[in-house]
Design a protein around this motif. Structure first.
Motif, mmCIF file in Angstrom:
data_model
loop_
_atom_site.group_PDB
_atom_site.id
_atom_site.type_symbol
_atom_site.label_atom_id
_atom_site.label_comp_id
_atom_site.label_asym_id
_atom_site.label_seq_id
_atom_site.Cartn_x
_atom_site.Cartn_y
_atom_site.Cartn_z
ATOM 1 N N PHE A 28 0.943 -1.383 -0.008
ATOM 2 C CA PHE A 28 0.049 -0.095 -0.469
ATOM 3 C C PHE A 28 0.681 1.754 0.281
ATOM 4 C CE2 PHE A 28 -1.946 3.184 2.337
ATOM 5 C CZ PHE A 28 -3.328 3.372 1.658
ATOM 6 N N VAL A 29 1.976 1.399 0.946
ATOM 7 C CA VAL A 29 3.030 2.499 1.106
ATOM 8 C C VAL A 29 3.002 2.650 -0.288
ATOM 9 C CG1 VAL A 29 4.836 3.002 2.401
ATOM 10 C CG2 VAL A 29 2.913 2.682 3.713
ATOM 11 N N THR A 30 4.143 1.968 -0.762
ATOM 12 C CA THR A 30 4.659 1.630 -2.615
ATOM 13 C C THR A 30 3.577 2.549 -3.284
ATOM 14 O OG1 THR A 30 6.313 -0.246 -2.008
ATOM 15 C CG2 THR A 30 6.252 0.662 -3.590
ATOM 16 N N GLY A 31 2.524 1.093 -3.493
ATOM 17 C CA GLY A 31 1.624 2.048 -4.321
ATOM 18 C C GLY A 31 1.353 3.652 -4.704
ATOM 19 N N LEU A 32 0.834 3.304 -3.067
ATOM 20 C CA LEU A 32 0.433 4.667 -2.656
ATOM 21 C C LEU A 32 1.363 6.075 -3.344
ATOM 22 C CD1 LEU A 32 -2.246 6.632 -1.770
ATOM 23 C CD2 LEU A 32 -1.523 6.465 0.333
ATOM 24 N N ALA A 33 2.392 5.888 -2.507
ATOM 25 C CA ALA A 33 3.413 7.024 -2.943
ATOM 26 C C ALA A 33 3.692 7.013 -4.354
ATOM 27 C CB ALA A 33 4.810 6.739 -2.177
ATOM 28 N N TRP A 34 4.291 5.952 -4.878
ATOM 29 C CA TRP A 34 4.173 6.761 -6.440
ATOM 30 C C TRP A 34 3.408 7.056 -7.000
ATOM 31 C CZ3 TRP A 34 9.114 5.475 -9.007
ATOM 32 C CH2 TRP A 34 8.805 5.997 -10.290
ATOM 33 N N SER A 35 2.057 6.472 -6.547
ATOM 34 C CA SER A 35 0.391 6.704 -7.400
ATOM 35 C C SER A 35 0.541 8.250 -7.274
ATOM 36 C CB SER A 35 -0.455 6.249 -6.697
ATOM 37 O OG SER A 35 -0.427 4.631 -6.838
ATOM 38 N N VAL A 36 0.929 8.753 -6.128
ATOM 39 C CA VAL A 36 0.974 10.129 -5.779
ATOM 40 C C VAL A 36 1.928 10.771 -6.964
ATOM 41 C CG1 VAL A 36 1.370 12.453 -3.720
ATOM 42 C CG2 VAL A 36 0.213 10.209 -3.142
ATOM 43 N N LEU A 37 3.049 11.213 -6.879
ATOM 44 C CA LEU A 37 3.818 11.342 -7.715
ATOM 45 C C LEU A 37 3.497 11.612 -8.995
ATOM 46 C CD1 LEU A 37 7.887 10.498 -6.496
ATOM 47 C CD2 LEU A 37 6.377 12.568 -6.742
ATOM 48 N N GLU A 38 2.672 10.092 -9.569
ATOM 49 C CA GLU A 38 2.860 10.350 -11.096
ATOM 50 C C GLU A 38 1.722 10.914 -11.470
ATOM 51 O OE1 GLU A 38 2.958 7.874 -13.326
ATOM 52 O OE2 GLU A 38 4.931 7.785 -12.695
ATOM 53 N N ALA A 39 0.841 11.104 -10.171
ATOM 54 C CA ALA A 39 -0.722 11.564 -10.179
ATOM 55 C C ALA A 39 -0.412 13.699 -10.134
ATOM 56 C CB ALA A 39 -1.850 11.351 -9.738
ATOM 57 N N GLY A 41 3.251 14.776 -9.544
ATOM 58 C CA GLY A 41 4.644 15.437 -10.178
ATOM 59 C C GLY A 41 5.214 16.322 -8.805
ATOM 60 N N SER A 42 4.057 16.118 -8.032
ATOM 61 C CA SER A 42 5.067 17.146 -6.668
ATOM 62 C C SER A 42 5.389 16.214 -5.385
ATOM 63 C CB SER A 42 3.265 18.130 -5.776
ATOM 64 O OG SER A 42 4.203 19.105 -4.551
ATOM 65 N N ALA A 43 6.577 16.553 -5.103
ATOM 66 C CA ALA A 43 6.921 16.413 -3.959
ATOM 67 C C ALA A 43 6.344 17.210 -2.155
ATOM 68 C CB ALA A 43 8.597 16.772 -3.577
ATOM 69 N N ARG A 44 5.884 17.908 -2.521
ATOM 70 C CA ARG A 44 5.080 18.574 -1.354
ATOM 71 C C ARG A 44 3.677 17.722 -1.042
ATOM 72 N NH1 ARG A 44 5.577 25.351 -1.454
ATOM 73 N NH2 ARG A 44 7.968 25.534 -1.181
ATOM 74 N N GLN A 45 3.058 17.813 -2.348
ATOM 75 C CA GLN A 45 2.035 17.021 -1.914
ATOM 76 C C GLN A 45 2.290 15.105 -1.691
ATOM 77 O OE1 GLN A 45 -0.690 17.068 -5.121
ATOM 78 N NE2 GLN A 45 -0.544 19.471 -5.601
ATOM 79 N N LEU A 46 3.269 14.692 -1.594
ATOM 80 C CA LEU A 46 3.823 13.419 -1.273
ATOM 81 C C LEU A 46 4.081 13.580 -0.047
ATOM 82 C CD1 LEU A 46 4.730 9.965 -1.946
ATOM 83 C CD2 LEU A 46 6.494 11.470 -2.827
ATOM 84 N N SER A 47 4.970 14.523 0.052
ATOM 85 C CA SER A 47 5.588 14.644 1.838
ATOM 86 C C SER A 47 3.914 14.372 2.502
ATOM 87 C CB SER A 47 5.945 15.822 1.897
ATOM 88 O OG SER A 47 7.181 16.272 3.207
ATOM 89 N N LEU A 48 2.751 15.511 2.187
ATOM 90 C CA LEU A 48 1.593 15.569 2.968
ATOM 91 C C LEU A 48 1.012 14.386 2.855
ATOM 92 C CD1 LEU A 48 -0.475 17.283 4.019
ATOM 93 C CD2 LEU A 48 -1.385 17.880 1.581
ATOM 94 N N VAL A 49 0.808 13.461 1.941
ATOM 95 C CA VAL A 49 0.424 12.560 2.175
ATOM 96 C C VAL A 49 1.066 11.895 2.848
ATOM 97 C CG1 VAL A 49 -0.285 10.273 0.526
ATOM 98 C CG2 VAL A 49 -1.026 12.770 0.126
ATOM 99 N N LEU A 50 1.980 11.205 2.718
ATOM 100 C CA LEU A 50 3.094 10.445 4.168
ATOM 101 C C LEU A 50 3.256 10.729 5.333
ATOM 102 C CD1 LEU A 50 6.288 10.207 1.195
ATOM 103 C CD2 LEU A 50 3.948 8.393 1.906
ATOM 104 N N THR A 51 3.564 11.876 5.869
ATOM 105 C CA THR A 51 2.554 12.368 6.513
ATOM 106 C C THR A 51 1.319 12.159 7.251
ATOM 107 O OG1 THR A 51 4.186 14.286 6.017
ATOM 108 C CG2 THR A 51 2.894 14.636 8.079
ATOM 109 N N VAL A 52 -0.010 11.898 6.225
ATOM 110 C CA VAL A 52 -0.987 11.448 7.657
ATOM 111 C C VAL A 52 -1.114 10.422 7.682
ATOM 112 C CG1 VAL A 52 -3.136 11.303 6.548
ATOM 113 C CG2 VAL A 52 -2.138 13.690 6.070
ATOM 114 N N LEU A 53 -0.303 9.111 6.210
ATOM 115 C CA LEU A 53 -0.200 7.801 6.414
ATOM 116 C C LEU A 53 0.754 7.943 8.002
ATOM 117 C CD1 LEU A 53 -0.417 5.430 5.072
ATOM 118 C CD2 LEU A 53 2.274 5.852 3.658
#
Length: 390
Positions: A28-39, A41-53
């Motif tokens: 789940f973590v691997t798929g979610l992180a990669w999909s956030v970047l794919e959708a 392209g923002s490192a900040r949004q990836l950081s926000l999602v992983l922080t919630v996670l």
């Protein structure tokens, strides 16, 4: 003989279910992180999602402990894994997901799946005959380590082949398999009988505050596990710096660390650790001392083979420390408050991981990676010697 004890034949199913659950978490973590970047392209949004996670399980674990201590605790575990699977199946149907979708998914799935963290140790301790808890805990760690290694590997393949949708479907299947294992465990726990004791008495915090020996045990467990994050952040710096190597060596060091932990857990799952060793403070003290010594050896390493050996030995020392501390926690904490105490410890351990990463990174930046690893190792040796002399 163990086959005559209610629930003893269920532990293998539950441990296997835990392997599927841990693999699902990593997937789940691997798929979610990669999909956030794919959708995005923002490192900040990836950081926000992983922080919630990361934050949600920290808050949920102590609450999960209260549910586990209730009479219907096993039913809560069946329901939580099933609910997490349902959320993932619904998520698989979403097309063109955005940031809000990722944030909701990162919060909702761990909220339900986090119950199984403290729940596994509590229920295995109830299903284990006297004298076999250490072996059962070692087997659960084998399952967890195997799942943590397999999950990200499988997640990388699936997200590349079918995106987040395929990851969600596979993750849902893993949680449903875990729910089936909990369902069987629930039936066995009914045969074992209800938890004895006053469930209304002190909660996790008050119980820890009132037991000096237990506070020391929890402190050792938290420091040992927190050191994982601290040393992990120094590994790429050591690989690029003193070892003059590349990303392949960094991956090898990470694999050696996990391999050392898995090797010890596997050994202890087939060859029982003597009970007198489990209860002796010197066992944990020696484990911490060995862990610190391995970090010191890693700091002094200037060749890749020596560094790999040091990291593998550190993983082995941490594996021993984890099995012993987990066994003592589930046997020394009264069953009536066991879920609440383990839920609290799980939350604290999760909170220490980012703290360990921050401290390790700052120390490596100020003093250099070798000095940071050496200082951390010396601190662990000091703590280990002090605990062994208690």
């Amino acid at each position: 003989m163990t086959g005559l004890i209610p629930g003893s034949g269920t532990r293998g199913t539950l441990v296997l279910g835990a392997a599927f659950g841990q693999a699902g978490d990593g997937l789940f973590v691997t798929g979610l992180a990669w999909s956030v970047l794919e959708a995005t392209g923002s490192a900040r949004q990836l950081s926000l999602v992983l922080t919630v996670l990361t934050v949600v399980p920290l808050v949920a674990a102590p609450l999960a402990g209260h549910l586990i201590d209730r009479p219907g605790g096993p039913s809560w575990l069946v329901g939580s894994e099933t609910a997490a699977a349902g959320l993932l199946l619904a998520a698989a149907a979403v097309r063109d997901p955005g940031l809000l979708f990722f944030l909701v998914l990162a919060a909702a799935v761990p909220l339900f799946a986090s119950l199984s963290g403290p729940g596994l140790a509590v229920m295995i301790s109830r299903l284990s005959p006297p004298g076999t808890v250490a072996t059962a805990m070692a087997r659960s760690q084998v399952a967890s380590r195997t799942g943590r290694i397999a999950g990200p590997l499988l997640g990388g393949v699936l997200v590349g082949a079918g995106g987040l949708r395929l990851c969600c479907l596979a993750n849902a299947l893993s949680y449903l398999l875990y729910a089936a294992a909990w369902l069987r465990a629930r039936r066995a726990l009914r045969a074992v009988g209800p938890v004895r004791g006053d469930r209304a008495r002190a909660g996790g915090v008050r119980h820890l505050a009132g037991d000096r020996r237990l506070r020391g045990l929890v402190a050792v467990a938290l420091v040992a596990n927190g050191s994982i994050a601290a040393v992990t952040v120094t590994l790429p710096l050591l690989a690029r710096g003193p070892l003059a190597a590349g990303a392949g060596t960094y991956g090898l060091l990470l694999a050696a660390f996990q391999g050392g932990m898995l090797a010890v857990a596997t050994t202890l799952s087939v060859r029982a650790l003597p009970e007198r060793w489990v209860g002796d403070p010197r066992t944990l003290g020696m484990g911490l001392t060995a862990l610190g010594g391995c970090y010191g050896l890693l700091a002094a390493s200037r060749s890749v083979p020596l560094a790999v050996l040091a990291v593998a030995a550190a993983g082995a020392a941490l594996g021993l420390t984890s099995v012993v501390s987990d066994t003592r926690l589930v046997t020394e904490v009264p069953s009536a408050v066991r879920g609440r105490v383990l839920g609290l410890v799980t939350g604290l351990a999760g909170a220490l991981r980012p703290a360990g990463t921050l401290v390790g990174g700052l120390a490596a930046g100020l003093l250099g990676a070798p000095a940071a690893a050496a200082i951390g190792g010396a601190a662990l040796v000091t703590l280990g010697v002090a605990y062994a002399r208690r």
